[in-house]
Structure formats: structure tokens, C-alpha cells
Design a protein around this motif. Sequence first.
Motif, PDB file in Angstrom:
ATOM      1  N   ASN A 110      -0.964   3.131   0.116  1.00  0.00           N
ATOM      2  CA  ASN A 110      -1.514   1.807   0.365  1.00  0.00           C
ATOM      3  C   ASN A 110      -2.278   1.313  -0.868  1.00  0.00           C
ATOM      4  O   ASN A 110      -3.194   1.978  -1.355  1.00  0.00           O
ATOM      5  CB  ASN A 110      -2.453   1.846   1.570  1.00  0.00           C
ATOM      6  CG  ASN A 110      -3.001   0.481   1.929  1.00  0.00           C
ATOM      7  OD1 ASN A 110      -3.999   0.039   1.379  1.00  0.00           O
ATOM      8  ND2 ASN A 110      -2.336  -0.191   2.861  1.00  0.00           N
ATOM      9  N   ASP A 155      -4.364  -1.209  -1.309  1.00  0.00           N
ATOM     10  CA  ASP A 155      -5.761  -1.590  -1.108  1.00  0.00           C
ATOM     11  C   ASP A 155      -6.690  -0.386  -1.081  1.00  0.00           C
ATOM     12  O   ASP A 155      -7.888  -0.521  -1.402  1.00  0.00           O
ATOM     13  CB  ASP A 155      -5.904  -2.376   0.198  1.00  0.00           C
ATOM     14  CG  ASP A 155      -5.167  -3.716   0.141  1.00  0.00           C
ATOM     15  OD1 ASP A 155      -4.978  -4.234  -0.986  1.00  0.00           O
ATOM     16  OD2 ASP A 155      -4.761  -4.222   1.205  1.00  0.00           O
ATOM     17  N   ARG A 156      -6.162   0.780  -0.710  1.00  0.00           N
ATOM     18  CA  ARG A 156      -7.006   1.975  -0.616  1.00  0.00           C
ATOM     19  C   ARG A 156      -7.155   2.708  -1.941  1.00  0.00           C
ATOM     20  O   ARG A 156      -8.012   3.588  -2.064  1.00  0.00           O
ATOM     21  CB  ARG A 156      -6.423   2.925   0.427  1.00  0.00           C
ATOM     22  CG  ARG A 156      -6.483   2.429   1.865  1.00  0.00           C
ATOM     23  CD  ARG A 156      -5.778   3.403   2.789  1.00  0.00           C
ATOM     24  NE  ARG A 156      -6.276   4.760   2.610  1.00  0.00           N
ATOM     25  CZ  ARG A 156      -5.593   5.871   2.916  1.00  0.00           C
ATOM     26  NH1 ARG A 156      -4.366   5.747   3.419  1.00  0.00           N
ATOM     27  NH2 ARG A 156      -6.109   7.057   2.731  1.00  0.00           N
ATOM     28  N   THR A 190     -10.248   5.216  -3.293  1.00  0.00           N
ATOM     29  CA  THR A 190      -9.900   6.635  -3.398  1.00  0.00           C
ATOM     30  C   THR A 190     -10.200   7.160  -4.799  1.00  0.00           C
ATOM     31  O   THR A 190     -10.762   8.258  -4.958  1.00  0.00           O
ATOM     32  CB  THR A 190      -8.412   6.855  -3.068  1.00  0.00           C
ATOM     33  OG1 THR A 190      -8.146   6.388  -1.741  1.00  0.00           O
ATOM     34  CG2 THR A 190      -8.050   8.330  -3.168  1.00  0.00           C
TER      35      THR A 190
END
Length: 514
Positions: free
Chosen positions: A242, A244-245, A249
Motif C-alpha cells: 500500500n 499510503d503506508r 513504515t
Amino acid sequence: MASDGARKQFWKRSNSKLPGSIQHVYGAQHPPFDPLLHGTLLRSTAKMPTTPVKAKRVSTFQEFESNTSDAWDAGEDDDELLAMAAESLNSEVVMETANRVLRNHSQRQGRPTLQEGPGLQQKPRPEAEPPSPPSGDLRLVKSVSESHTSCPAESASDAAPLQRSQSLPHSATVTLGGTSDPSTLSSSALSEREASRLDKFKQLLAGPNTDLEELRRLSWSGIPKPVRPMTWKLLSGYLPANVDRRPATLQRKQKEYFAFIEHYYDSRNDEVHQDTYRQIHIDIPRMSPEALILQPKIFERILFIWAIRHPASGYVQGINDLVTPFFVVFICEYIEAEEVDTVDVSGVPAEVLCNIEADTYWCMSKLLDGIQDNYTFAQPGIQMKVKMLEELVSRIDEQVHRHLDQHEVRYLQFAFRWMNNLLMREVPLRCTIRLWDTYQSEPDGFSHFHLYVCAAFLVRWRKEILEEKDFQELLLFLQNLPTAHWDDEDISLLLAEAYRLKFAFADAPNHYKK
């Protein structure tokens, strides 16, 4: 030279049962070795290969291009890695077509055709001619590197047109990607195809959720240099699919690594850790020359923190080499360097270097998670793989295997390093990076597919091996193979042969699972 009929009879022996089994080392627990797990790469497709089993011999690249225009059409999905993998997969067709790919390639290079018998032969290197583009049925075995060799700053790379750096076998300009001089390609089709591939990678990485299976399929044949850092981080499992993550992260994992340094690094002088730190300190100067011009202190911290956090194995010689490819790939996002040995990190901001250090640590940790039994007490994983390699070679090329045995050359004497360092001491760093593109796109590439690459690597030198009649000279040759001028083309041929062997001898190590 064996006839086609004899060769087919030879391959049929792959179904035979072989006696014996490997003994466990020091009671270590061996994970099952199942190359058939690679089946996730066999993707069903509605479009079957159109090339017949016995194709007309093609003498020039132009004829090949005209006869297989669909394979080079950037408008189609020309990057299908395994179009041959239909429900009714015929292993004889796979092997024969893969052989034809390699044979046609050698003929167009003006080099001796690969021997009809087992194994991949060494191709003579012309002194003045640059390598011509790899060809053959690209729908069948995707072994052509599409990596880009320049190392532009990311801020300028998006708007600039793609450039290929010259890479001649004996020239002074040998770049990280190792791709061929575009003047030898005879048309602009390949550069357009490269641009198309890069665009596919960029679209795939842009999200919102990256299809990792599709990313692996594209990456098998080489990753374009501008997108290699992000692709490696995704394929290694360091970053999520993903989009957006990803920033959160990265920030969290980098912060976690800095906390490890603060908590553990000062303990390097404690008596309990002195031996580990001393060995790391000794081994770093023994690393490849490319690593020495980088940041030894960064490597030292990465290795020490990993050893402290993995007490089951601790630090073992060989792990130090596995840091370099990740660091070099990630640093090239921020610097311009035509050659690996001219990388200068002095102009990189300290904060960026710290983030690259953290990314390198986590990606190396992900790699080692899959091969940690290579580095536990007595290194049982390596001993098991060397034994598997010995049996595999005995089936692939009995003459080479018998020659080594007659001269009392043991596989552990040369292949231990192949497994311990993942061939990093055998090929240039630029080739290692290309090799790792494929390893990271293969299921269990570092632990399982590497076995077939080592087998292909050994039999590639069968002519030279069979000519050596002395134990000392034979062992010296195997420990110092002449690969200094290797480039992506050599790695592509090696991977194509390894892929063929994987299908032909996938059952070879089965009895070790008992």
C-alpha cells in the motif's frame, strides 16, 4: 557431441530414484527443500507460445526481429515471464526450447554453439566487439536484463530520457547495470521497449496497492535502475504494498534501527561481545573493493546489531558480503556514478546516509531470515546445499562430476563459498545486483533457485574443467573463475540455463526431504 535422441534419453533419467540421503549435521533441523514451490511463478495465460519447437535457424538479429515482431511489440505484454506455463506444460518442450534460445543466441554472437550434451558452455569473449542484445524466445525464458546503467539523481531522472551506458567486455567503462551499447542494437525498438518497461514499473509502483505478483513477474528479467531501490524494498518484504503506508513504515523502521544502535552498539566493548566485534572489524577490510570506498563504520554497525539480535547464529564470515548490494543500490538514489568503484558518498547528507543504513539493515535481515540455517552452528544449511549441488551436477553432467571425483576434488572445497557468499566472490558486484533482481522475484530465490544457478555456473566451465588433469590446478581454477569481464548478458544466460535446469531436475533433491 551427443545426438538429440541421446540427449532426450538423458533427460528422462531425471525421474529415477537415487539412493542415499544427507545426514543431519550436529542434530540441526533441516527445512524441507521443495523446488516445486516455485510453481507460483507458473501463471496460466490465454496466449500460448507461438514459436515451434524446431524453429528455423536465424542468422541475424534483424531476421529474428522480423520473425518475432510480436515478442518485441511494446504495445503487448511482452514481459510475460512464463508464457509457456500452461495447464498442459510439456517438460520436453520446455527443455528443448530453452536450449534453442541459448543456441540461437550463441550463433548470432558468432560464438560456438552450446554443446548438445548437458551443461552450459563458456562463450568466448571477442576482443573488439561489444555484446549484441540477448534474444531468443523471450516469452519462454525471461533472462534479459532491462536494468539501466546510469545512476542519476532521483530529482532529475523523471524528466530525462533513458540512457544506456556503454558496457564492453574489455573496455574501461563497466557500469553497475552492465547493459549493452545501444549502437549495436540496429534499431530504436529496444530503447522504446525499455522505456515501456520502465513506465510499467512506475505505474505499478505508484499504487495505490502494488500487485506484488505482477512486480515479481516484471522483475525476473531485470529491474530498471531508476526503480530498483523501491522494487527491492517491496520484494524483500521491507515495505508494504500500500503506497499510503510506506512513508510511515519507513519512518517507524528507521527509528527502530536507530534505537537498536543506541541500545546495543556501546556493548561491542563488553567482554561477551568482544569476539564478535573483533571478527567483524577484521572482515570488513576483506570485503569487495567497492565496499571499502563506502562507509566501513556503517557496515560495522549493521553487522554488529544484526549479530546481537540473532544469537542463534551470531556473526559468521560471509554475512558481511551481503550488506554491499543493498547499500550500493540504495545509495544510487542520491548520487551520480557511472561505475561502482567510483561511488563517492562524501556529498550525501548525514541524515540520508543514516536512513540508507537503516534500510540496508532491514533488507539484509529479510534476506537472512530465509537462509539463516546457512549460518547457525556448523552451518548445516550450507553443507546440505553443497551435497544437493553434488547430486544435481552428477545428473546434469556425469562426465564433469566423474572428472572432479577422479581428481579428488570435493565440492565443499569450492562450492562452500558459492553458498556462503551467494556467488558474490565469484562475479563482479554489478552482476550480483542483476542476479539479485531475479532472486528476489523467485519464490525462495536465495535458498532454492540459487542451487540451480550454482549448478549452471559450474557446468558452464566444463571445457576448462575437463582439460585440467591436476588436482591443484583444477581446484585453483574453480576457486578463481575468470569472470572479471562478465556483464548482464552473461548473467542472463546463466539464469536461463538455471531456469531450464529447475524444470528438468525439479525432483532431484526430493529424497533429501525424508
